[in-house]
Design a protein around this motif. Structure first.
Motif, PDB file in Angstrom:
ATOM      1  N   SER A 148      31.134  41.141  -6.714  1.00 13.79           N
ATOM      2  CA  SER A 148      32.343  40.524  -6.174  1.00 13.79           C
ATOM      3  C   SER A 148      33.231  39.986  -7.292  1.00 13.79           C
ATOM      4  N   VAL A 149      32.643  39.251  -8.244  1.00 11.13           N
ATOM      5  CA  VAL A 149      33.420  38.695  -9.351  1.00 11.13           C
ATOM      6  C   VAL A 149      33.995  39.805 -10.230  1.00 11.13           C
ATOM      7  N   LEU A 150      33.146  40.752 -10.587  1.00  7.43           N
ATOM      8  CA  LEU A 150      33.595  41.811 -11.492  1.00  7.43           C
ATOM      9  C   LEU A 150      34.586  42.751 -10.808  1.00  7.43           C
ATOM     10  N   PRO A 158      42.228  44.375 -15.406  1.00  7.25           N
ATOM     11  CA  PRO A 158      41.439  45.484 -15.963  1.00  7.25           C
ATOM     12  C   PRO A 158      41.404  45.471 -17.490  1.00  7.25           C
ATOM     13  N   GLN A 159      42.434  44.901 -18.098  1.00  8.35           N
ATOM     14  CA  GLN A 159      42.479  44.854 -19.560  1.00  8.35           C
ATOM     15  C   GLN A 159      41.426  43.910 -20.141  1.00  8.35           C
ATOM     16  N   GLU A 160      40.805  43.084 -19.291  1.00 11.46           N
ATOM     17  CA  GLU A 160      39.807  42.123 -19.762  1.00 11.46           C
ATOM     18  C   GLU A 160      38.372  42.645 -19.650  1.00 11.46           C
ATOM     19  N   ASP A 185      29.365  48.455 -15.432  1.00  5.64           N
ATOM     20  CA  ASP A 185      29.608  49.887 -15.602  1.00  5.64           C
ATOM     21  C   ASP A 185      30.051  50.521 -14.281  1.00  5.64           C
ATOM     22  N   ASP A 186      29.427  50.113 -13.176  1.00  3.63           N
ATOM     23  CA  ASP A 186      29.816  50.633 -11.865  1.00  3.63           C
ATOM     24  C   ASP A 186      31.242  50.217 -11.517  1.00  3.63           C
ATOM     25  N   VAL A 187      31.572  48.984 -11.819  1.00  4.85           N
ATOM     26  CA  VAL A 187      32.921  48.480 -11.535  1.00  4.85           C
ATOM     27  C   VAL A 187      33.955  49.234 -12.365  1.00  4.85           C
ATOM     28  N   ARG A 188      33.634  49.465 -13.630  1.00  2.00           N
ATOM     29  CA  ARG A 188      34.544  50.224 -14.496  1.00  2.00           C
ATOM     30  C   ARG A 188      34.738  51.644 -13.955  1.00  2.00           C
ATOM     31  N   HIS A 192      35.345  48.515  -6.897  1.00  2.00           N
ATOM     32  CA  HIS A 192      36.116  47.303  -7.153  1.00  2.00           C
ATOM     33  C   HIS A 192      35.886  46.165  -6.168  1.00  2.00           C
ATOM     34  N   SER A 193      34.777  46.172  -5.456  1.00  2.00           N
ATOM     35  CA  SER A 193      34.431  45.045  -4.597  1.00  2.00           C
ATOM     36  C   SER A 193      32.933  45.091  -4.349  1.00  2.00           C
ATOM     37  N   ALA A 194      32.393  44.013  -3.806  1.00  2.00           N
ATOM     38  CA  ALA A 194      30.955  43.996  -3.494  1.00  2.00           C
ATOM     39  C   ALA A 194      30.635  45.083  -2.475  1.00  2.00           C
ATOM     40  N   LEU A 195      31.517  45.273  -1.495  1.00  2.00           N
ATOM     41  CA  LEU A 195      31.283  46.305  -0.485  1.00  2.00           C
ATOM     42  C   LEU A 195      31.287  47.699  -1.108  1.00  2.00           C
ATOM     43  N   GLU A 196      32.238  47.963  -1.972  1.00  2.00           N
ATOM     44  CA  GLU A 196      32.304  49.268  -2.630  1.00  2.00           C
ATOM     45  C   GLU A 196      31.088  49.491  -3.521  1.00  2.00           C
ATOM     46  N   TRP A 197      30.613  48.428  -4.162  1.00  2.00           N
ATOM     47  CA  TRP A 197      29.437  48.556  -5.017  1.00  2.00           C
ATOM     48  C   TRP A 197      28.194  48.860  -4.182  1.00  2.00           C
TER      49      TRP A 197
END
Length: 317
Positions: A148-150, A158-160, A185-188, A192-197
């Motif tokens: 969720s945070v990432l 995204p630049q961070e 790595d998954d977020v990159r 882009h959300s806990a649900l998507e992860w």
């Protein structure tokens, strides 16, 4: 606007005793304002120059001023300020100060001391975006919290992402460090959300489904998971960011664009992915095969729906 008015505006009405003295107020004048209930004492040594409930920004400024020079809002407080977690009424505000400086925690205020140098950013001062994300993830109790945070970090800053990864690599004793790097790595890669992860891990990977293209730009918005080759789009609706009217409009534009390309759109929510991942996997696999995928999904466990049902699964809905 004079200097005094500018100070009050910037600090949302919170000032230190020293700032009052520097602007010509005597102890007697301060005491008279407090006695007349025109001002109030927020924390010993910190005053608010109006009466009534304290707004969030005034409370945050009072916390930073109490902690002293070099202090910055941090952890969940900075997380809400940067938008890395939802806004909510905190039981306690969090600030970080550099060692060897000392400031006492008190009721409603948690003071952290950092050996690692940091530069306060913004007004009121906060730890930077990457540092805040790392602090939040260090305190996370689940992979969902990490995702969720990432995910919010990837959407808004995204630049961070590289800087965040670098800070974690420097923290060799960080709790769940390997989990953090794996989720990052998954977020990159576009989750882009806990649900998507959870869809990526619990539905897609766990059942051997082909990996879709994530965050594909379409009609001014983005598709969560797209299988161009198999004419299938998967949308994961957490409704965490947009209001219902905005979300409905964006869904319509996106789904209409998919329909024009003869793509099938499957839509799942948190309950589907978290409570029925095997059913979701069966339905996605059936749809992908209808679009030309020539392989089969794999059961995630002996009790998985895909281990019990003949394939193709006749009714995954």
């Amino acid at each position: 606007m004079d200097e005094w008015e500018g100070l009050l505006l910037e600090q949302h009405g919170a000032v230190t005793r020293e700032q009052l003295f520097a602007h010509g107020f005597s102890r007697g004048e301060i005491a008279a304002q407090i006695a007349g209930r025109r001002w109030q004492r927020s924390i010993p040594g910190i005053y608010v120059v109006f009466s009534g409930p304290l707004p969030v920004m005034t409370r945050r400024w009072a916390a930073v001023l109490h902690a002293g020079p070099g202090a910055a809002l941090s952890h969940t407080t900075a997380g809400m300020a940067w938008g890395l977690m939802p806004e909510r009424r905190e039981q306690a505000l969090h600030v970080t100060i550099p060692r060897p400086r000392n400031a006492r925690s008190r009721r409603g205020l948690v003071v952290h001391r950092s050996r690692v140098p940091f530069v306060p950013v913004g007004s009121p001062p906060c730890t930077g975006v990457a540092r805040t994300a790392v602090d939040l993830c260090a305190g996370a109790t689940s992979l969902s919290d990490l995702a969720s945070v990432l995910g919010r970090l990837a959407q808004q800053f995204p630049q961070e992402l590289d800087a965040t990864r670098g800070l974690v690599l420097e923290r060799r004793t960080m709790p769940r460090r390997d989990d953090f790097l794996a989720v990052l790595d998954d977020v990159r890669g576009g989750a882009h959300s806990a649900l998507e992860w959870h869809f990526l891990v619990d539905v897609e990977r766990a059942h051997g489904l082909p990996s879709g293209e994530r965050q594909r730009a379409v009609a001014g918005t983005r598709q969560d998971v797209c299988h161009r080759k198999y004419l299938t789009t998967i949308e994961l609706d957490g409704r965490a960011v947009h209001g219902p009217v905005v979300a409905k409009w964006r869904d319509m534009v996106r789904d209409n664009a998919s329909g024009c390309r003869r793509e099938i759109t499957l839509r799942y929510g948190w309950q589907d992915v978290r409570e029925r991942p095997c059913e979701v996997a069966a339905q996605v696999a059936d749809t992908l095969r209808g679009g030309g995928w020539d392989d089969f999904p794999t059961p995630c466990s002996p009790g998985c729906l895909l281990a019990r049902a003949e394939w193709p699964y006749p009714n995954a809905s």
